[in-house]
Scaffold this active site. Structure first.
Site, mmCIF file in Angstrom:
data_model
loop_
_atom_site.group_PDB
_atom_site.id
_atom_site.type_symbol
_atom_site.label_atom_id
_atom_site.label_comp_id
_atom_site.label_asym_id
_atom_site.label_seq_id
_atom_site.Cartn_x
_atom_site.Cartn_y
_atom_site.Cartn_z
ATOM 1 N N HIS A 186 0.825 -1.204 0.000
ATOM 2 C CA HIS A 186 0.000 0.000 0.000
ATOM 3 C C HIS A 186 0.868 1.267 0.000
ATOM 4 O O HIS A 186 0.569 2.221 -0.711
ATOM 5 C CB HIS A 186 -0.925 -0.017 1.221
ATOM 6 C CG HIS A 186 -1.824 1.172 1.269
ATOM 7 N ND1 HIS A 186 -2.943 1.281 0.471
ATOM 8 C CD2 HIS A 186 -1.724 2.322 1.949
ATOM 9 C CE1 HIS A 186 -3.495 2.450 0.689
ATOM 10 N NE2 HIS A 186 -2.789 3.099 1.595
ATOM 11 N N ARG A 325 -9.699 -5.957 -19.586
ATOM 12 C CA ARG A 325 -9.708 -7.284 -18.955
ATOM 13 C C ARG A 325 -11.096 -7.531 -18.384
ATOM 14 O O ARG A 325 -11.618 -6.688 -17.645
ATOM 15 C CB ARG A 325 -8.688 -7.328 -17.816
ATOM 16 C CG ARG A 325 -8.817 -8.620 -17.025
ATOM 17 C CD ARG A 325 -7.744 -8.773 -16.011
ATOM 18 N NE ARG A 325 -7.983 -7.970 -14.828
ATOM 19 C CZ ARG A 325 -7.084 -7.831 -13.846
ATOM 20 N NH1 ARG A 325 -5.895 -8.404 -13.954
ATOM 21 N NH2 ARG A 325 -7.355 -7.114 -12.787
ATOM 22 N N CYS A 486 1.662 -6.454 -18.366
ATOM 23 C CA CYS A 486 0.821 -5.445 -17.703
ATOM 24 C C CYS A 486 0.926 -5.532 -16.183
ATOM 25 O O CYS A 486 0.204 -4.850 -15.479
ATOM 26 C CB CYS A 486 -0.625 -5.555 -18.157
ATOM 27 S SG CYS A 486 -1.411 -7.089 -17.656
#
Ligand code: PEP
Ligand code: MG
Length: 556
Positions: A186, A325, A486
């Protein structure tokens, strides 16, 4: 005297400033007894402190909004739990000070939570945070959490949680340094989003004295403690040089000798599009559509809502490529209406394409929304499935795309080692591959992406991961098809060059990384990238692979 510490650079740039620690100390108040006549006053103090902390958490939540607000409001409610407060009062009545009573009452409650099943056990950290705040207020010491400072500072923490950072003032935070965390933690994601330099996984970060001046180089992972004036000037000059090189490098991604490598953006929805356009993205290489579904995890968004969101992204790149996607639900992104709740190993269970094949209506609605969104637009729409394991998966997905009347290229993500090993067979069914290196690392090394203790194995420089990238790229080349990356690996400028050398045909990343990757790629020829890739694969560790590539690029 200047000393140098080394961690992992996760957000580029140089920050020089004073250390301010995130206040996390667990304060244990002394167990001293009070006289019976003091009890009422102490109970009043405890009540006041609890109310003030709850009000502060609510106010922070209001300011933060979104998901952080829900977390902070839940914490405020914990603080004022009537049973907990009754326990605090009881403890004071038999002689505890307010701070000791709060400390002990929370400890008893903590025990209950920790033993009450996985979900409640997960709330223990929130409870500890609330307790620390109340005890700090009662003791009159600084609050745990974001430092209270009017002067800019470098934030040093063990790790950063969403609730800690919800109220960070980006004009005051010059950079981040954390002791824990990794490239996909994070803290790293947040630092990149704020555009401030950051170094994570820095051993000894906790021991840096408050107020010490440090210089953080988010590109190399170096942290200089008490830097000399010369060092500061040198770092600032090289940061300025890098910045100038960045703004000088524009246009499509290519190596120094003109080998084209389209640089695409990873987006979660229309809100991310302006940053992608500003960074000069040549299109979108990964549109994570699950963010549309996460708003309400009880049902799928309507087809109309999906069409609107998809169209906004497609319209932003009229002539470009947009790779969408389909929904990747399950594991770290569970959806109540789709994800089984009783899987022993959710990452190995029904997730990604497996979920969609179990719920063909959700897949067909999504594909038909995409077909409608692309109608009349010149965009090059490509649609790919997450978590393709074998040719049967690839065929099932391609069949569903055809059945939905989708005029697009159909592709498969390579996130499972089996897909890389048998890439040629998968390519009999689809037209392109896209390597999801985050999950590919997770499954190759049997190392959960969410578990910090195994983050060493999540390093995308691991030679085994590079081998699987090479296998996929070679298969695509042999089939005359494309193979992009990706996953987060594409956002590391040096690794992006190595991936190019391995034969990858496009790179997709968070928009903030695009200028860095473009500038670095432009410095080296394809032959250099190939040599660096071969040198990296010839090693036996991520560290050695990085060093070997670096040596090739610097002409050693
Ligand atoms: C990946 O796994 O590398 C990827 C791009 O997908 P996500 O991070 O969304 O799982
Ligand atoms: Mg993935």
């Amino acid at each position: 005297m200047e000393t140098t510490l080394r961690g992992v650079g996760v957000s580029h740039g140089v920050a020089i400033g004073e250390v301010r620690h995130m206040g996390t100390a667990v304060l244990e108040p002394p167990a001293k007894q009070i006289a019976p006549e003091e009890a009422e006053r102490e109970q009043g103090r405890a009540r006041q402190a609890v109310d003030a902390v709850a009000a502060d958490l609510m106010a922070r939540g209001n300011l933060a909004g979104g998901e952080a607000q829900a977390v902070l409001e839940a914490q405020a409610m914990m603080a004022q739990d009537p049973e907990l407060m009754a326990d605090v009062d009881r403890r004071i009545a038999v002689g505890s000070t307010a701070e000791r009573a709060v400390y002990d009452a929370f400890a008893a409650y903590r025990e209950l939570l920790a033993n009450a099943g996985e979900y409640l056990a997960g709330r223990v950290a929130d409870l500890d945070d609330v307790r620390n705040r109340i005890v700090a207020r009662l003791l009159g010491v600084p609050m745990p959490g974001v430092p209270d400072s009017d002067e800019p500072y470098v934030l040093v923490a063990r790790d950063l949680a969403p609730a800690d950072t919800a109220l960070l003032d980006p004009t005051l935070v010059l950079g981040f340094v954390t002791e824990e965390g990794g490239p996909t933690s994070h803290s790293a994601i947040l630092a990149r989003a704020l555009g401030v330099p950051a170094v994570v996984a820095l051993p000894g970060a906790g021991e840096l004295a408050e107020g010490t001046v440090i210089a953080v180089d988010g590109s190399t992972g170096e942290v200089f403690v008490d830097p000399t004036e010369d060092k500061k000037a040198q770092l600032e000059a090289s940061a300025a040089e890098r910045k100038a090189a960045l703004s000088a490098s524009t246009g499509p991604g290519a190596t120094a000798d003109g080998h084209k490598v389209p640089l695409l953006a990873n987006v979660g929805g229309p809100a991310d599009v302006p940053a992608a356009v500003e960074a000069g993205a040549e299109g979108v290489g990964l549109f994570r559509t699950e963010f549309l579904f996460l708003d309400d995890s009880t049902k799928a968004p309507s087809e109309e809502k999906q069409v609107t969101a998809y169209r906004q992204v497609l319209e932003a790149f009229p002539e470009g490529r947009v790779v969408v996607r389909v929904l990747d639900a399950g594991a770290d992104k569970p959806l109540d209406f789709l994800t089984p709740s009783d899987e022993p190993n959710p990452a190995l269970g029904v997730r990604g394409l497996r979920t969609l094949l179990d719920h063909p209506d959700v897949l067909s609605t999504q594909l038909s929304a995409l077909a409608k969104a692309a109608e009349g637009l010149p965009v090059h729409l490509e649609v790919m499935a997450p978590m393709v394991a074998d040719r049967a998966d690839a065929k099932a997905f391609a069949d569903a795309c055809r059945a939905a009347g989708l005029r697009a290229k159909f592709g498969a993500m390579v996130e499972i080692p089996s897909a890389a090993l048998r890439a040629r067979s998968i390519l009999q069914e689809v037209e392109f591959l896209s390597l999801g290196t985050n999950d590919l690392a997770q499954y190759t090394f049997a190392a959960d992406r969410q578990v910090g203790a195994v983050s060493r194995l999540q390093d995308p420089w691991q030679p085994a991961l590079l081998d699987l990238v090479a296998l996929s790229a070679e298969a695509a080349k042999a089939e005359g098809k494309s193979c992009g990356v990706c996953g987060e690996a594409a956002a590391d400028p040096l690794l992006a060059c190595v991936l190019t050398g391995l034969g990858v045909t496009s790179l997709s990343m968070g928009s903030a990384s695009i200028p860095y990757v473009r500038a670095t790629l432009a410095k080296y020829t394809l032959a250099q990238c190939e040599r660096a890739a071969a040198a990296a694969r010839a090693t036996d560790s991520a560290e050695d692979a990085r060093a070997a590539a670096q040596a090739v690029f610097s002409g050693e």
